[in-house]
Enzyme design. Structure first.
Site, PDB file in Angstrom:
ATOM      1  N   GLY A  76      34.638  31.561  33.840  1.00  0.00           N
ATOM      2  CA  GLY A  76      33.796  32.755  33.790  1.00  0.00           C
ATOM      3  C   GLY A  76      34.455  33.922  34.500  1.00  0.00           C
ATOM      4  N   PRO A  80      39.896  27.938  33.258  1.00  0.00           N
ATOM      5  CG  PRO A  80      41.664  29.061  34.296  1.00  0.00           C
ATOM      6  CD  PRO A  80      40.947  27.740  34.269  1.00  0.00           C
ATOM      7  CB  CYS A 104      33.191  43.876   0.965  1.00  0.00           C
ATOM      8  SG  CYS A 104      34.596  44.613   0.129  1.00  0.00           S
TER       9      CYS A 104
END
Ligand SMILES: *Cc1c(COP(=O)(O)O)cnc(C)c1O
Length: 403
Positions: free
Chosen positions: A218, A260, A328
């Site tokens: 985090g 991490p 698209c």
């Protein structure tokens, strides 16, 4: 990396292209280990899902990291990259008992995050060491407030269910060798993280055979100038002292583990795209690039603001642009962004493109996934080829329709 080096890579390998800087990955790894130099046994397990290219995994191995994995396929990638099973931790969520057993059989460290599997696994394999993922119900808030994470999160076993965990462990006589948390939210405030750590320490006291405590991840990295970044050095100093004290009280030296992803690879990555069209409407200037959420979905999925630079015209007059893709579907990378003047054919560079970018890419609109390049000791190495038309058809099976 310098703009001219990036442009040269786009020339040599084509674009769109992901480029990773091995030096930056190493720097981040060294920063983390230096911050925790006072902990005797430190283990950094790189979260494979952030960027799972096998050459990046091999680089992590060279740096001395282990791996954090969330699927048996990530485990297999790690083994293929040369990691020993014992240096791989398996931290899945919601996978089958069968998958967990298969990974355990390979010799990896298992991390269980629900009571049902804990009971089933413990009953069948009481001798296999298991780590338990706790949900401390702590989320990092935007300020010094400590907010309580919502109780119905699908991750981890609630701390309120510790009595039930203990009963299962007692009944099955299983071997719990690690305690883990990964709150999944950015660490904006070190005090919040330390508060959650206290809950982890409290939980750990219940288990006698621990070998490690895993504090997840985090760590926040800056996306643009002025962004808050986790102060790793301060966290290292404070958590190390607390951890060493805990080990003393516990009566045994333990390993402090982290896993991490973003911290190690986010800033090392750049994503280069070509500007196909500059389109003016009554209120907006669009720069339309040869990419979209098929290659980089974080801006649309999380609202991530990746910095975008025009590396073909870095000194140009700044103007306001909306940078959009060619898919698209609404695929806005940036709205009303100040970028030096863009002409059709220019190359734009997206920063922080190392983590959760290529690994989330798809073939939507039947486009090829980009190439990946690793710059190692100043030299650019192709580490994944751009896809080709054969790749699009590879697993498709054509029905032979009869007239
Ligand atoms: C994704 C994940 C991580 C890595 O998180 P980052 O924010 O990229 O550092 C670590 N641990 C677990 C269990 C994860 O699922």
């Amino acid at each position: 990396m310098q703009n001219n080096q990036l442009i040269q890579i786009a020339k040599d390998f084509g674009s769109p292209v992901y480029i990773y800087d091995a030096d930056k990955i190493e720097q981040q790894y060294n920063r983390l280990t230096a911050a925790f130099k006072n902990v005797k046994q430190l283990k950094i397990n790189y979260a494979v899902k952030a960027l799972s290219n096998i050459s990046v995994l091999k680089l992590m191995k060279q740096l001395g990291a282990g791996l954090d994995t969330v699927s048996i396929q990530e485990v297999q990638l790690g083994l293929a990259a040369g990691f020993k099973a014992e240096n791989i931790i398996f931290t899945p969520n919601g996978v089958s008992l069968h998958e967990i057993e298969s990974v355990a059989k390979l010799g990896c460290q298992i991390n269980i995050d629900n009571l049902s599997i804990l009971e089933q696994f413990g009953t069948k394999h009481p001798n296999t060491p298991v780590c338990i993922r706790i949900n401390p119900h702590v989320m990092a808030g935007g300020n010094t407030n400590i907010s309580v994470g919502h109780i119905d999160s699908k991750f981890g076993i609630s701390i309120h269910q510790i009595p039930h965990i203990l009963r299962i462990v007692d009944n099955t006589n299983m071997n719990i060798n690690g305690i883990h948390m990964h709150t999944g939210s950015d660490i904006l405030d070190i005090d919040v993280f330390l508060y959650a750590s206290e809950i982890l320490f409290d939980t750990a006291k219940n288990f006698k055979n621990l070998q490690f405590i895993d504090f997840g991840s985090g760590f926040k990295v800056p996306y643009k100038a002025g962004d808050i970044e986790t102060n790793i050095e301060e966290l290292g100093e404070k958590l190390s002292a607390r951890f060493n004290q805990f080990c003393k009280d516990y009566g045994k030296p333990l390993t402090l583990a982290f896993e991490p992803g973003k911290f190690l690879v986010s800033e090392a990555g750049q994503f280069l795209v070509n500007v196909n069209v500059v389109k003016q409407t009554t209120s907006t200037v669009f720069a339309q690039v040869d990419s979209g959420f098929n290659h980089l979905i974080r801006p649309m999925l999380y609202g991530s603001q990746h910095e975008i630079r025009n590396i073909s015209n870095p000194k140009g007059r700044e103007r306001f642009y909306s940078v959009v893709g060619y898919i698209c579907e609404t695929d806005t990378f940036a709205n009303n962004r100040r970028i030096s003047e863009i002409n059709e054919g220019d190359i734009l560079a997206f920063s922080n493109a190392g983590a959760y970018c290529y690994s989330m890419a798809s073939n939507y609109n039947s486009r090829y996934r980009p190439a990946e390049v690793l710059v190692y000791k100043g030299e650019a190495h192709l580490i994944r080829k751009r896809e080709t038309f054969e790749d699009l058809l590879h697993n498709q099976v054509e029905i032979k329709f009869k007239k």
